[in-house]
Every structure is written in C-alpha cells, then in structure tokens.
Design an enzyme around this catalytic site. Structure first.
Site, short mmCIF file in Angstrom:
data_model
loop_
_atom_site.label_atom_id
_atom_site.label_comp_id
_atom_site.label_asym_id
_atom_site.label_seq_id
_atom_site.Cartn_x
_atom_site.Cartn_y
_atom_site.Cartn_z
N HIS A 1 -21.16 75.58 51.30
CA HIS A 1 -20.29 74.49 52.07
C HIS A 1 -19.66 73.63 51.18
CE1 HIS A 1 -23.12 70.91 51.67
NE2 HIS A 1 -24.17 71.49 51.62
N HIS B 1 -28.74 64.08 47.88
CA HIS B 1 -28.30 63.19 48.54
C HIS B 1 -28.35 61.82 47.97
CE1 HIS B 1 -27.77 65.29 52.85
NE2 HIS B 1 -27.43 66.17 51.65
N ASP C 1 -24.62 69.34 45.67
CA ASP C 1 -24.74 69.68 47.11
C ASP C 1 -23.61 69.71 47.69
OD1 ASP C 1 -25.63 70.11 49.77
OD2 ASP C 1 -26.76 68.22 50.15
N GLU D 1 -20.79 71.25 56.86
CA GLU D 1 -22.28 71.62 56.99
C GLU D 1 -23.32 70.16 56.87
OE1 GLU D 1 -26.35 72.36 55.08
OE2 GLU D 1 -24.93 70.91 54.58
N GLU D 2 -23.01 69.13 56.18
CA GLU D 2 -23.53 67.93 56.22
C GLU D 2 -23.82 67.08 57.50
OE1 GLU D 2 -25.76 67.47 53.61
OE2 GLU D 2 -24.72 68.31 52.00
N ASP E 1 -27.40 77.25 48.77
CA ASP E 1 -27.31 75.71 48.87
C ASP E 1 -28.23 75.22 47.90
OD1 ASP E 1 -26.90 73.45 49.81
OD2 ASP E 1 -26.69 73.87 51.93
CO CO Z 1 -26.87 68.12 51.84
ZN ZN Z 2 -26.04 71.25 50.97
#
Ligand code: CO
Ligand code: ZN
Length: 334
Positions: free
Chosen positions: A65, A306, A166, A197-198, A220
């Site tokens: 992603h 994150h 990410d 995606e998130e 990922d």
């Molecule tokens: Co993520």
């Molecule tokens: Zn991810």
C-alpha cells in the site's frame, strides 16, 4: 537502496491522497511491466504477463500500500488553529510537539489543550495544528485538507527510520523484486500499489475483485517482540523477513506458507514465522475477493509502527526482496 527508499518514505500520501506516490512509482515499474494502469480508486497496477510457453500460469496479485496514516482538518478556530480527525490508526501519544505537512508544503506544529494531569493523555479532539495563522480568514489550510506526519528519513547502520515505513517499505520491496524478475516468468503477475489500506484495506479490495487472483501476496510491516515490555512475539529486527502464518484478519494459506518457507530455505534466506495478534493487511481482502484465493503475506519487521519513527532493518528488507523474487520466479504448486 537508501536513495529510492528516502524518496518513497518522505513523499506525501495520507490515505486517499496517494497521487504523488503514484507519480513516483509509475516510471520505476513501467520498464519492467507489459502494462501499467490506474483504476478508478487510484490503485496503480503493473501487469507482467506469463511467458507464452508457460505451462500452468496462475494469476498472482502482489500488493503493497502506498498510503500512510495522517490527519484531516475538521474545524478551524476563530484564532486560526486547525482541529483535526485521524486518517487511520493515529494514537494521541505520538502527537504533541510533532509536525505535519500538507499537500501544498504548509507545515504545522501540533499543540494540545492544557493538561490538568501531566500523566494523562488527551483524546484526539483536544489537539490542534498551529500553522502560524491568527484568524480563520488568514489560515492557509481548510476543512478537508489532509496532512502527514513530517519527519526526515534517517539511516543508522542497518536500522532505517522514517515516518512511513508502513508501507513504503512494502512498495520498495515490490519495485525491487519486479526489477529482479527474469524477462519471461511462469505466472500472470499483477503488482498492485494500493490505496486506502490504513482506513480498512479498501483499495486492495477493489483491485482484487477486478483481478480475481488465484494467489495473493501482501507486503507490509509487522510488529516485533524485541523491545522493552513489548507484547511477547517471536519476530525480531534483523532476523529476516517474516512469513505470516496468522494475523487478526487472516489465516495465511498453509500451502503458500509452506512454499515460501521452502523457497527461503533453498535460497538460503533467513526468515521468521509471524503470528500477529492485532491488525491485518491487504492479504485479507485479496483472500476474500471473488471466489477466494490462496493468500499470504511477506512482512517486514518494524519497530514503532504508526509513530513518526517506524524502524526496519536493511537486511530484512533485502531478504524480503529475495524471497518475493524467489516465490514469483518458479512454479507455484500449492
Ligand atoms: Co499501518
Ligand atoms: Zn501497512
């Protein structure tokens, strides 16, 4: 490696605003694909057809992603401070004193309402972005504008740190593996650089329902259990890419897991097996698309997911590229 990676991780691309990433990735994959398209949602799809004499070509969808977590302005105060909501999994602990950057380059500092208790953490709606305005009228950002967390890439030996590993690291692995594939391949390959995606693996869901793959492989990040007081987890930075067995949204296809392990062992690639107790990836919607597919995931172990300092190990990244190329190069017998 680090030059391309730096370009990818520093680019702007909160969920729903992946245009810039698409413009960076498209010319990198075009020379290695038969056809490159963009669907209505914005997924970038690089299609590499099987060799004409391929005996039993399977449709394989690889997904990484492009989007990253971020914030969206929800309200601007009379004095010109921007209140915001989250785009994806933003935790309040990571915010105070941080900086965000909007699509037009405007940088804001994140402040918070006064803390009565210094040990407490405010909910998201008590934070604001200070872009240097003095009123709603002279505020350069508007309701609906999105920003990402602003932090430069840094390499410290094998440890690579950035705001959006990410999943730009997954994009990097996909680009690099595609480059390394032989000209003639045994399978019908779709490299999807997915959107949104998130916020719930939305782009990959649309792409998978169009492609209807037989086999799906998401790329990922995953969490690690190698930092103080972490949740016990047998994934460590530097011990190789992780072959996912399970996460909270998917059980990987056992035949695909077996094949990945076998290819890693044949090629002498160090690997780990991952059981992730929270979160999922694009592999979930791929697994469930159309009549269903054999889905799995090659994960890149990542600390501080994150946060603005997501950290991966360069050796795991290289291992993931090699493993993906090894899986896609040969027969896929599940
Ligand atoms: Co993520
Ligand atoms: Zn991810």
């Amino acid at each position: 490696m680090n030059e391309l990676l730096q370009t990818l991780v520093e680019a702007y691309g909160p969920s729903g605003f992946e245009d810039g990433l698409r413009d960076i990735i498209r010319p990198l994959v075009e020379p290695h694909a038969d056809e490159v398209t963009v669907d209505a949602m914005g997924n970038l799809i690089a299609h590499k057809r099987p060799a004409t004499d391929a005996a039993n070509p399977l449709k394989v969808m690889v997904a990484a992603h492009m989007d990253e977590i971020g914030v969206m302005v929800s309200h601007i105060t009379e004095k010109g401070f921007a209140r915001f909501t989250n785009i994806g999994g933003v935790t309040p602990h990571t915010l105070l004193g941080g900086r965000v950057r909007f699509a037009d380059g405007t940088v804001g500092v994140i402040g918070a309402d006064r803390f009565e208790e210094r040990s407490s953490v405010h909910p998201l709606n008590k934070y604001y972005i200070d872009v240097g305005a003095t009123s709603r009228e002279d505020c350069p950002v508007r309701v609906g504008d999105a920003a990402h967390f602003d932090r430069p890439f840094v390499a410290r030996g094998n440890h690579l740190t950035a705001k959006s590993m990410d999943d730009r690291i997954g994009c990097y692995v996909a680009i690099e593996a595609l480059r390394r594939l032989p000209e003639h391949v045994a399978h019908d390959l779709y490299f999807v650089f997915s959107v949104q995606e998130e916020v719930g693996t939305r782009g990959a869901e649309a792409a998978a329902n169009r492609i209807l793959p037989d086999v799906g492989i998401a790329l990922d990040v995953t969490l690690t259990g190698d930092v103080p007081e972490s949740r016990p987890m047998d994934v460590r930075l530097g011990d190789g890419p992780a072959i996912k067995a399970k996460d909270s949204g998917m059980i990987a296809h056992s035949g695909l897991v077996r094949l990945m392990r076998q290819r890693a062992e044949e090629a002498g690639i160090a690997y780990q097996v991952e059981v992730l107790e929270g979160g999922t990836t694009d592999a979930r919607p791929i697994q469930l698309a159309g009549p269903g597919s054999a889905a799995g995931c090659i994960s890149i172990p990542c600390r501080y997911v994150h946060t603005p300092s997501e950290t991966v190990d360069a050796r795991d990244v290289e291992g993931a590229v090699q493993l993906l190329a090894a899986v896609l190069s040969g027969e896929i017998d599940l």
